[in-house]
Scaffold this motif. Structure first.
Motif, PDB file in Angstrom:
ATOM      1  N   LYS A  54       0.824  -1.222   0.000  1.00 23.43           N
ATOM      2  CA  LYS A  54       0.000   0.000   0.000  1.00 23.43           C
ATOM      3  C   LYS A  54       0.852   1.264   0.000  1.00 23.43           C
ATOM      4  CE  LYS A  54      -2.352  -1.316   3.639  1.00 23.43           C
ATOM      5  NZ  LYS A  54      -3.349  -1.355   4.739  1.00 23.43           N
ATOM      6  N   GLY A  55       2.187   1.100   0.046  1.00 18.47           N
ATOM      7  CA  GLY A  55       3.073   2.250   0.031  1.00 18.47           C
ATOM      8  C   GLY A  55       3.298   2.866   1.397  1.00 18.47           C
ATOM      9  N   ASN A  56       2.896   2.176   2.462  1.00 22.98           N
ATOM     10  CA  ASN A  56       3.071   2.694   3.817  1.00 22.98           C
ATOM     11  C   ASN A  56       4.431   2.278   4.371  1.00 22.98           C
ATOM     12  OD1 ASN A  56       0.459   3.717   3.642  1.00 22.98           O
ATOM     13  ND2 ASN A  56      -0.455   1.904   4.604  1.00 22.98           N
ATOM     14  N   GLU A  57       5.480   2.928   3.887  1.00 22.63           N
ATOM     15  CA  GLU A  57       6.839   2.526   4.250  1.00 22.63           C
ATOM     16  C   GLU A  57       7.120   2.707   5.738  1.00 22.63           C
ATOM     17  OE1 GLU A  57       9.728   4.452   1.862  1.00 22.63           O
ATOM     18  OE2 GLU A  57       8.750   3.935  -0.030  1.00 22.63           O
ATOM     19  N   ARG A  58       6.687   3.812   6.293  1.00 22.10           N
ATOM     20  CA  ARG A  58       6.958   4.077   7.706  1.00 22.10           C
ATOM     21  C   ARG A  58       6.271   3.043   8.602  1.00 22.10           C
ATOM     22  NH1 ARG A  58       9.325   9.138   8.527  1.00 22.10           N
ATOM     23  NH2 ARG A  58       9.341  10.453   6.646  1.00 22.10           N
ATOM     24  N   ALA A  59       5.061   2.666   8.248  1.00 22.56           N
ATOM     25  CA  ALA A  59       4.350   1.649   9.024  1.00 22.56           C
ATOM     26  C   ALA A  59       5.051   0.301   8.913  1.00 22.56           C
ATOM     27  CB  ALA A  59       2.909   1.537   8.538  1.00 22.56           C
TER      28      ALA A  59
END
Length: 340
Positions: A54-59
């Motif tokens: 989903k592109g949520n790199e920080r998560a």
């Protein structure tokens, strides 16, 4: 997802938009085990894959750090032991079985040979067409000018993307050696990054695969990483020694893997050139560049030698298109505490 660091068989540290190879973890990766530690790691890695997709790199990175170093968690992430950083001489590298000439000056002879054969085939095809269809000199001239125009258009507007796409596709189709070299190269980037504490976020092994994912001809196969911390430091013009050390080793991991596997490196010249430009942009003198590169070469090769079995299994998993989480699970399963 924003732009980031990408390491590939023909280039490194490219600022590009990149997406992960999606897919959930397969149950057989953990042998169907439902033990507490493995089950916990399984759930975290599966969730990490979802966040990356989903592109949520920080998560995704937060999930990894939550499990970092915990029993039954991610013991290997950022846990590899490294050699002291100092100026190593070429003789010291040779004593460790490293000839820098075969490692730091790669020449892609495989694609070069394919390109020459294609040129010969085009020439012979032109001669055959001339004889069969009775083309006039003017028609041959116009045809040649048309091909030259298309080649120039490709070079100017897509930086040779079409040409490389054709060569790379043919290379993977007819040369098992070329395909294996690319896979091993990317496995080296992936493994070193993970062991040094940089999370891979995706990989591609062919230019055609990269084109399908990115929709751009100017994207080659490669491995990308969750690197927003690095980019933030670069934007401020102050890159910490720890961060720079990590990415120097990651940048050289591809050519180092090829050197260990085949005795020499063919891909990765752009990796080396771009790394050299990065170091000089940070104000490094040539002596300091040499010192950084020699340390990174020795450090990276010693890590790769220590985990050769893991790298081979990781390469097989990447060749099969396994998810990032599945690849990480293989690393965690095959490296013992005593090996870190």
């Amino acid at each position: 997802m924003g732009s980031g660091i990408m390491m590939c068989c023909n280039g490194v540290l490219f600022s590009r938009h990149y997406r992960i190879t999606s897919g959930a973890l397969e149950p057989q990766i953990n042998g169907g085990s439902t033990g507490g530690g493995l089950s916990t790691r399984w759930k975290f890695l599966e969730q990490m894959d979802m966040e990356l997709s989903k592109g949520n790199e920080r998560a995704a990175l937060s999930l990894v750090k939550d499990l970092q170093g915990k029993p039954g968690g991610l013991r290997c992430f950022g846990a590899s032991r490294q050699i002291p950083q100092r100026l190593y001489t070429l003789d010291e590298l040779r004593l460790n079985g490293i000839e820098t000439a075969s490692l730091l000056a790669p020449v892609d002879s495989t694609l070069g040979s394919i390109e020459r054969n294609l040129q010969v085939a085009v020439l012979l095809g032109g001669i055959a067409a001339w004889n069969v269809f009775g083309l006039s000199p003017q028609e041959i001239l116009f045809s040649s000018l048309g091909l030259l125009f298309l080649w120039t258009l490709d070079a100017v507007y897509s930086n040779g993307g079409v040409s490389f796409l054709v060569l790379d596709t043919i290379g993977h189709s007819i040369s098992q050696k070329y395909h294996n070299r690319v896979v091993q190269h990317e496995a080296g980037h992936f493994l070193i990054a993970y062991l040094l504490g940089i999370l891979p976020r995706g990989y591609t092994l062919t230019s055609l695969e990269a084109l399908k994912k990115e929709g751009s001809l100017n994207v080659q196969a490669g491995t990308a990483f969750v690197d927003f911390e690095f980019l933030e430091e670069v934007s401020k013009g102050k890159v910490s020694a720890t961060t720079l050390n990590r990415f120097t080793c990651i940048a050289l991991a591809g050519v180092a893997t090829e050197y260990l596997t085949f005795g020499y490196a063919e891909g990765g010249l752009a990796d080396i050139n771009t790394l050299d430009r990065l170091l000089k942009s940070l104000g490094f003198t040539q002596k300091k560049v040499d010192s950084q590169v020699r340390w990174a070469v020795l450090n990276t090769i010693l890590i790769l030698r220590r985990h050769e079995k893991t790298r081979v299994m990781l390469a097989d998993a990447m060749s099969a298109g396994r998810s990032v989480g599945a690849c990480i699970d293989i690393i965690e399963k095959t490296i013992g505490d005593a090996d870190l």
